[in-house]
Design an enzyme around this catalytic site. Structure first.
Site, PDB file in Angstrom:
ATOM      1  N   LYS A 205       0.791  -1.258  -0.045  1.00  0.00           N
ATOM      2  CA  LYS A 205       0.115  -0.041   0.205  1.00  0.00           C
ATOM      3  C   LYS A 205       1.098   1.221  -0.031  1.00  0.00           C
ATOM      4  CE  LYS A 205      -3.690   2.432   2.706  1.00  0.00           C
ATOM      5  NZ  LYS A 205      -4.650   2.363   3.661  1.00  0.00           N
ATOM      6  N   LYS A 259      -2.399  -1.404  -3.638  1.00  0.00           N
ATOM      7  CA  LYS A 259      -3.134  -0.179  -3.630  1.00  0.00           C
ATOM      8  C   LYS A 259      -2.367   1.003  -3.767  1.00  0.00           C
ATOM      9  CE  LYS A 259      -6.039   1.709  -0.334  1.00  0.00           C
ATOM     10  NZ  LYS A 259      -6.451   1.910   1.053  1.00  0.00           N
TER      11      LYS A 259
HETATM   12  C1  PBG Z   1      -7.435   3.484   5.758  1.00  0.00           C
HETATM   13  C2  PBG Z   1      -7.707   3.152   4.210  1.00  0.00           C
HETATM   14  C3  PBG Z   1      -7.415   4.290   3.233  1.00  0.00           C
HETATM   15  C4  PBG Z   1      -8.067   3.606   2.084  1.00  0.00           C
HETATM   16  C5  PBG Z   1      -8.402   2.087   2.389  1.00  0.00           C
HETATM   17  N1  PBG Z   1      -8.234   2.173   3.853  1.00  0.00           N
HETATM   18  C6  PBG Z   1      -7.168   5.489   3.264  1.00  0.00           C
HETATM   19  C7  PBG Z   1      -5.696   5.862   3.992  1.00  0.00           C
HETATM   20  O1  PBG Z   1      -4.905   5.015   3.967  1.00  0.00           O
HETATM   21  O2  PBG Z   1      -5.297   6.972   3.937  1.00  0.00           O
HETATM   22  C8  PBG Z   1      -8.222   4.291   0.678  1.00  0.00           C
HETATM   23  C9  PBG Z   1      -9.130   3.691  -0.087  1.00  0.00           C
HETATM   24  C10 PBG Z   1      -9.539   4.503  -1.214  1.00  0.00           C
HETATM   25  O3  PBG Z   1      -8.967   5.746  -1.420  1.00  0.00           O
HETATM   26  O4  PBG Z   1     -10.510   4.500  -1.733  1.00  0.00           O
HETATM   27  N2  PBG Z   1      -6.269   2.926   5.906  1.00  0.00           N
END
Ligand code: PBG
Length: 335
Positions: A205, A259
């Site tokens: 991520k 992601k």
């Molecule tokens: C939380 C999380 C995030 C997303 C999914 N889980 C945001 C972040 O890490 O700031 C993003 C998903 C999206 O943008 O659709 N940890």
């Protein structure tokens, strides 16, 4: 390799196989079905509430009663799994995010209601991270300098995971990027008789500019100061993603996620080739918004663009995609 066995033009005409719809269908290498889609949904407090999210045009937060309707809709469309995220009221947020541990929090109520209505007709994936619950919008506990603490956060994430599993979650999806959390969560699930609760690790991520609308959706955008670069990955790195995936698999992840999605398809492909495990990708909020804004500007046709982007994930080796377009795409795929 294959180049060497190609006949020269005109014996070889690649357009031949593209010349009719039946032939194109026959030569298609990649198939997209509703079973490849996971639908992320935002839960809101109240009854009968649909609360549109301005920066995610076409996406709303739903109260638990209406969330159950969305779940039934997903079942009827052939979507196998929902990903739930809560919008937590400011009063319930705190420095330590302890609302994540409340067995009656919005997430747990939504999980129970969907499971009561749909049982095993649909899976529920739940995000593990503290950002929907913290007053500062970071995914974990912070020290006096705002640094996100690793080991203390993992302890809370274990509690959050058990809380979700006890409510009926099928897949625990840690999105926090703390080190060592998969092993800790797996051990806790095994110890609590949740042997069949899966872990889909957000293994690779990235600290991305594409999460903005999501932070609106869960109500953390205005709260977050700074960024998440001390735990989420540097977009410049690819070898590091393989190491993150290897670690999470060794710790007991059943599947892994990459992601964001489209800008990181190279990562999905590398992970698939290297490990041969189920890889999922998250077409995140900013990607969804880009498509919707392009459509609104007349720059693209929504239906073809949605299906093309989702197919690209399959071509890159993904088993499935988390996408806010899931219901729309499933409707298109079902004809
Ligand atoms: C939380 C999380 C995030 C997303 C999914 N889980 C945001 C972040 O890490 O700031 C993003 C998903 C999206 O943008 O659709 N940890």
């Amino acid at each position: 390799m294959t180049q060497t066995i190609l006949a020269p033009f005109p014996a070889q005409r690649p357009r031949r196989s593209r010349s009719t719809p039946w032939s194109r269908a026959m030569h298609r290498e990649t198939i997209l079905t509703p079973a490849n889609l996971i639908w992320p949904l935002f839960v809101a407090d109240g009854q009968g509430v649909e609360d549109p999210i301005a920066s995610l045009p076409g996406v709303s937060r739903w109260s638990v009663d209406l969330m159950v309707e969305r779940a039934k809709e997903a079942v009827s469309l052939g979507i196998p799994c929902l990903a739930l995220f809560p919008y937590t009221q400011k009063e319930r947020r705190s420095e330590d995010g302890k609302e994540a541990l409340n067995p009656d929090n919005l997430m747990c109520r939504a999980i129970r209601a969907i499971k009561d209505a749909c049982g095993d007709d649909i899976g529920i994936l739940t995000d593990v991270a503290l950002d929907p619950y913290t007053s500062h919008g970071q995914d974990g506990l912070i020290d006096d300098n705002g640094y996100v603490l690793n080991d203390a956060t993992v302890e809370t994430l274990v509690g959050q995971s058990l809380n979700q599993a006890n409510a009926g979650a099928d897949i625990i999806a840690p999105s926090d990027m703390m080190d060592g959390r998969i092993a800790a969560i797996r051990a806790a699930l095994e110890g609590a008789n949740h042997q069949n609760v899966q872990i889909m690790s957000y293994a690779a991520k990235y600290a991305s500019a594409f999460y903005g609308p999501f932070r609106d959706a869960v109500g953390s955008r205005g709260l977050l100061k700074g960024d998440k670069k001390t735990y989420q990955m540097d977009p410049a790195n690819s070898d590091e993603a393989l190491r993150e995936v290897a670690i999470d698999l060794a710790e007991g992840a059943d599947s892994v996620m990459v992601k964001p999605g489209l800008p990181y398809l190279d990562i999905a492909r590398r992970v698939k080739d290297e490990f041969g495990v189920p890889v999922f990708a998250y077409q995140v909020s900013g990607e969804y918004a880009m498509i919707e804004h392009a459509v609104a500007a007349g720059a693209a046709d929504r239906d073809t663009m949605v299906l093309e982007t989702l197919l690209a994930f399959r071509r890159a080796g993904c088993s499935g995609v988390l996408t806010y377009h899931a219901a729309h795409a499933a409707r298109l795929l079902n004809g």
